[in-house]
Design a protein around this motif. Structure first.
Motif, PDB file in Angstrom:
ATOM      1  N   GLU A  78       0.837  -1.206   0.000  1.00 24.26           N
ATOM      2  CA  GLU A  78       0.000   0.000   0.000  1.00 24.26           C
ATOM      3  C   GLU A  78       0.870   1.253   0.000  1.00 24.26           C
ATOM      4  OE1 GLU A  78      -2.571   2.645   3.029  1.00 24.26           O
ATOM      5  OE2 GLU A  78      -2.433   0.502   3.475  1.00 24.26           O
ATOM      6  N   GLN A  79       1.895   1.275   0.847  1.00 18.31           N
ATOM      7  CA  GLN A  79       2.793   2.421   0.892  1.00 18.31           C
ATOM      8  C   GLN A  79       3.515   2.595  -0.434  1.00 18.31           C
ATOM      9  OE1 GLN A  79       5.359   1.633   4.224  1.00 18.31           O
ATOM     10  NE2 GLN A  79       3.905   2.424   5.727  1.00 18.31           N
ATOM     11  N   ARG A 131       1.190   4.217  -2.935  1.00 14.06           N
ATOM     12  CA  ARG A 131       1.054   5.653  -2.675  1.00 14.06           C
ATOM     13  C   ARG A 131       2.290   6.415  -3.131  1.00 14.06           C
ATOM     14  NH1 ARG A 131       0.798   6.793   2.809  1.00 14.06           N
ATOM     15  NH2 ARG A 131       0.869   4.628   3.382  1.00 14.06           N
ATOM     16  N   LEU A 132       3.471   5.857  -2.842  1.00 12.00           N
ATOM     17  CA  LEU A 132       4.711   6.541  -3.222  1.00 12.00           C
ATOM     18  C   LEU A 132       4.876   6.580  -4.742  1.00 12.00           C
ATOM     19  CD1 LEU A 132       7.119   5.183  -0.477  1.00 12.00           C
ATOM     20  CD2 LEU A 132       6.231   7.511  -0.699  1.00 12.00           C
ATOM     21  N   LYS A 176       2.427   6.693  -6.893  1.00 12.06           N
ATOM     22  CA  LYS A 176       1.472   7.707  -7.351  1.00 12.06           C
ATOM     23  C   LYS A 176       2.045   9.098  -7.129  1.00 12.06           C
ATOM     24  CE  LYS A 176      -3.190   9.434  -6.626  1.00 12.06           C
ATOM     25  NZ  LYS A 176      -4.329   9.454  -5.741  1.00 12.06           N
ATOM     26  N   ARG A 177       2.625   9.329  -5.946  1.00 14.42           N
ATOM     27  CA  ARG A 177       3.223  10.637  -5.636  1.00 14.42           C
ATOM     28  C   ARG A 177       4.387  10.927  -6.570  1.00 14.42           C
ATOM     29  NH1 ARG A 177       2.810  15.644  -4.653  1.00 14.42           N
ATOM     30  NH2 ARG A 177       4.373  16.524  -3.281  1.00 14.42           N
TER      31      ARG A 177
END
Length: 112
Positions: free
Chosen positions: A52-53, A56-57, A59-60
């Motif tokens: 999950e992390q 997110r990273l 995507k960022r």
């Protein structure tokens, strides 16, 4: 000693050895298996959190490669402006004025 007394003395010994053997064959491996299963569950949860992390990273990171995000960060963090624009810096307000305090006190005396 007769054969019968020897048999009576040997059976508890044989039974004890069999019970200890069953403990080694069944109980100790079962405990190890349960510990490994518990560890596997913990590691699987950790992997899910890391995935999950990671998502997110990623995507960022893809957002950081866009022109609009680069411009936003340049303006926000580095106070940069485009050619022809003017930058103004607003200073924070000074400390708030203190309210006036009264220095006189009144005392009332009650006489009986």
């Amino acid at each position: 000693m007769t054969k019968r007394t020897v048999r009576r003395a040997v059976w508890p010994l044989v039974t004890g050895v069999v019970i200890v053997g069953l403990l080694f064959l069944l109980v100790f491996p079962t405990r190890t298996w349960l510990d490994q299963r518990r560890q596997h569950t913990a590691v699987a949860e950790r992997v899910a959190v890391l995935r999950e992390q990671n998502a997110r990273l990623e995507k960022r990171a893809s957002e950081l490669h866009t022109d609009s995000e680069i411009e936003r960060l340049a303006r926000e963090q580095y106070n940069l402006v485009r050619p022809g624009e003017e930058a103004y810096a607003l200073l924070p307000a000074g400390p708030a004025p203190k309210a006036p305090t009264s220095t006189t006190t009144t005392t009332t005396t009650i006489r009986r």
